[in-house]
Design a protein around this motif. Structure first.
Motif, PDB file in Angstrom:
ATOM      1  N   THR A  37       0.832  -1.200   0.000  1.00 19.74           N
ATOM      2  CA  THR A  37       0.000   0.000   0.000  1.00 19.74           C
ATOM      3  C   THR A  37       0.870   1.254   0.000  1.00 19.74           C
ATOM      4  N   ALA A  38       1.910   1.235   0.802  1.00 17.82           N
ATOM      5  CA  ALA A  38       2.819   2.389   0.845  1.00 17.82           C
ATOM      6  C   ALA A  38       3.496   2.585  -0.508  1.00 17.82           C
ATOM      7  N   ASP A  39       3.919   1.492  -1.129  1.00 15.60           N
ATOM      8  CA  ASP A  39       4.546   1.588  -2.450  1.00 15.60           C
ATOM      9  C   ASP A  39       3.572   2.146  -3.489  1.00 15.60           C
ATOM     10  N   LEU A  40       2.337   1.648  -3.456  1.00 18.23           N
ATOM     11  CA  LEU A  40       1.328   2.139  -4.401  1.00 18.23           C
ATOM     12  C   LEU A  40       1.028   3.614  -4.169  1.00 18.23           C
ATOM     13  N   ALA A  41       0.922   3.995  -2.914  1.00 24.39           N
ATOM     14  CA  ALA A  41       0.638   5.393  -2.597  1.00 24.39           C
ATOM     15  C   ALA A  41       1.787   6.284  -3.064  1.00 24.39           C
ATOM     16  N   HIS A  42       3.016   5.844  -2.842  1.00 23.19           N
ATOM     17  CA  HIS A  42       4.183   6.616  -3.273  1.00 23.19           C
ATOM     18  C   HIS A  42       4.208   6.733  -4.803  1.00 23.19           C
ATOM     19  N   SER A  43       3.958   5.632  -5.465  1.00 22.31           N
ATOM     20  CA  SER A  43       3.941   5.631  -6.930  1.00 22.31           C
ATOM     21  C   SER A  43       2.838   6.556  -7.464  1.00 22.31           C
ATOM     22  N   ALA A  44       1.684   6.482  -6.844  1.00 27.49           N
ATOM     23  CA  ALA A  44       0.570   7.325  -7.284  1.00 27.49           C
ATOM     24  C   ALA A  44       0.868   8.803  -7.022  1.00 27.49           C
ATOM     25  N   ARG A  45       1.503   9.094  -5.887  1.00 26.77           N
ATOM     26  CA  ARG A  45       1.864  10.486  -5.602  1.00 26.77           C
ATOM     27  C   ARG A  45       2.860  10.998  -6.636  1.00 26.77           C
ATOM     28  N   ASP A  46       3.835  10.149  -6.986  1.00 28.67           N
ATOM     29  CA  ASP A  46       4.801  10.543  -8.013  1.00 28.67           C
ATOM     30  C   ASP A  46       4.107  10.805  -9.344  1.00 28.67           C
ATOM     31  N   LYS A  47       3.206   9.910  -9.702  1.00 26.68           N
ATOM     32  CA  LYS A  47       2.473  10.063 -10.968  1.00 26.68           C
ATOM     33  C   LYS A  47       1.628  11.334 -10.927  1.00 26.68           C
ATOM     34  N   THR A  48       0.983  11.553  -9.805  1.00 27.63           N
ATOM     35  CA  THR A  48       0.165  12.753  -9.661  1.00 27.63           C
ATOM     36  C   THR A  48       1.036  14.009  -9.748  1.00 27.63           C
ATOM     37  N   ALA A  49       2.192  13.951  -9.101  1.00 20.99           N
ATOM     38  CA  ALA A  49       3.105  15.094  -9.157  1.00 20.99           C
ATOM     39  C   ALA A  49       3.579  15.331 -10.588  1.00 20.99           C
ATOM     40  N   ASP A  50       3.871  14.244 -11.306  1.00 25.54           N
ATOM     41  CA  ASP A  50       4.284  14.372 -12.705  1.00 25.54           C
ATOM     42  C   ASP A  50       3.171  14.991 -13.546  1.00 25.54           C
ATOM     43  N   LEU A  51       1.958  14.505 -13.344  1.00 25.19           N
ATOM     44  CA  LEU A  51       0.822  15.042 -14.092  1.00 25.19           C
ATOM     45  C   LEU A  51       0.584  16.509 -13.732  1.00 25.19           C
ATOM     46  N   SER A  52       0.730  16.803 -12.470  1.00 24.64           N
ATOM     47  CA  SER A  52       0.545  18.180 -12.018  1.00 24.64           C
ATOM     48  C   SER A  52       1.607  19.092 -12.630  1.00 24.64           C
ATOM     49  N   GLN A  53       2.843  18.622 -12.627  1.00 22.24           N
ATOM     50  CA  GLN A  53       3.927  19.411 -13.223  1.00 22.24           C
ATOM     51  C   GLN A  53       3.684  19.598 -14.713  1.00 22.24           C
ATOM     52  N   SER A  54       3.251  18.563 -15.376  1.00 23.06           N
ATOM     53  CA  SER A  54       2.951  18.658 -16.807  1.00 23.06           C
ATOM     54  C   SER A  54       1.859  19.692 -17.059  1.00 23.06           C
ATOM     55  N   ALA A  55       0.850  19.658 -16.222  1.00 30.46           N
ATOM     56  CA  ALA A  55      -0.233  20.631 -16.375  1.00 30.46           C
ATOM     57  C   ALA A  55       0.278  22.054 -16.133  1.00 30.46           C
ATOM     58  N   ARG A  56       1.146  22.203 -15.154  1.00 29.34           N
ATOM     59  CA  ARG A  56       1.705  23.534 -14.890  1.00 29.34           C
ATOM     60  C   ARG A  56       2.580  23.996 -16.056  1.00 29.34           C
ATOM     61  N   ASP A  57       3.335  23.066 -16.620  1.00 26.64           N
ATOM     62  CA  ASP A  57       4.176  23.425 -17.764  1.00 26.64           C
ATOM     63  C   ASP A  57       3.340  23.891 -18.958  1.00 26.64           C
ATOM     64  N   LYS A  58       2.240  23.195 -19.178  1.00 28.88           N
ATOM     65  CA  LYS A  58       1.370  23.544 -20.314  1.00 28.88           C
ATOM     66  C   LYS A  58       0.671  24.883 -20.090  1.00 28.88           C
ATOM     67  N   SER A  59       0.542  25.233 -18.846  1.00 32.94           N
ATOM     68  CA  SER A  59      -0.134  26.501 -18.568  1.00 32.94           C
ATOM     69  C   SER A  59       0.863  27.588 -18.172  1.00 32.94           C
ATOM     70  N   ALA A  60       2.041  27.480 -18.711  1.00 34.36           N
ATOM     71  CA  ALA A  60       3.101  28.430 -18.371  1.00 34.36           C
ATOM     72  C   ALA A  60       2.738  29.855 -18.743  1.00 34.36           C
ATOM     73  N   ASP A  61       1.738  30.038 -19.545  1.00 32.44           N
ATOM     74  CA  ASP A  61       1.321  31.387 -19.935  1.00 32.44           C
ATOM     75  C   ASP A  61       0.645  32.131 -18.785  1.00 32.44           C
ATOM     76  N   GLY A  62       0.567  31.496 -17.629  1.00 33.44           N
ATOM     77  CA  GLY A  62       0.019  32.187 -16.466  1.00 33.44           C
ATOM     78  C   GLY A  62      -1.422  31.836 -16.179  1.00 33.44           C
ATOM     79  N   SER A  63      -1.920  30.812 -16.811  1.00 27.85           N
ATOM     80  CA  SER A  63      -3.309  30.437 -16.590  1.00 27.85           C
ATOM     81  C   SER A  63      -3.495  29.905 -15.171  1.00 27.85           C
ATOM     82  N   HIS A  64      -4.098  30.708 -14.354  1.00 27.25           N
ATOM     83  CA  HIS A  64      -4.322  30.345 -12.961  1.00 27.25           C
ATOM     84  C   HIS A  64      -5.289  29.166 -12.858  1.00 27.25           C
ATOM     85  N   SER A  65      -6.218  29.082 -13.757  1.00 25.01           N
ATOM     86  CA  SER A  65      -7.225  28.032 -13.716  1.00 25.01           C
ATOM     87  C   SER A  65      -6.600  26.640 -13.841  1.00 25.01           C
ATOM     88  N   ALA A  66      -5.679  26.459 -14.784  1.00 23.93           N
ATOM     89  CA  ALA A  66      -5.054  25.146 -14.992  1.00 23.93           C
ATOM     90  C   ALA A  66      -4.219  24.749 -13.779  1.00 23.93           C
TER      91      ALA A  66
END
Length: 109
Positions: A37-66
């Motif tokens: 469970t700890a491994d899955l949670a860590h993996s999911a957090r990493d994936k979520t962080a990656d997805l979050s970072q990707s979303a932030r990168d795509k919204s680099a134009d300052g889109s607060h909503s994204a």
């Protein structure tokens, strides 16, 4: 009468050894479930962080909503994983306690 006492003592010892083996097996199973469970949670957090970072990168134009949406999704995923991990941990502990109770090992001496 002494042969009966000997046999009873021997049977009790064997039963106690078997109960200890089952208890150890239950402990290992519970620990394994917690580790997975700890491994899955860590993996999911990493994936979520990656997805979050990707979303932030795509919204680099300052889109607060994204950015807000990505953070919200990350928080939701982390909360869900935390609840799931806690549920699995509680189930494993319950199974372990159930084994101890069924074997009579939860009694205080």
């Amino acid at each position: 009468m002494s042969q009966q006492q000997f046999n009873a003592g021997q049977n009790r010892g064997q039963a106690q050894e078997k109960a200890e083996q089952w208890t150890e097996s239950a402990k290992q199973t519970a620990q394994s479930a917690c580790d997975k469970t700890a491994d899955l949670a860590h993996s999911a957090r990493d994936k979520t962080a990656d997805l979050s970072q990707s979303a932030r990168d795509k919204s680099a134009d300052g889109s607060h909503s994204a950015k807000h949406s990505a953070q919200h999704n990350q928080e939701q995923a982390a909360g869900f994983l935390g609840q799931t991990g806690e549920s699995v941990k509680n189930m494993a502990q319950g199974a372990y306690d159930g084994v101890k109770n069924s074997l009579g090992m939860n009694e205080k001496k």
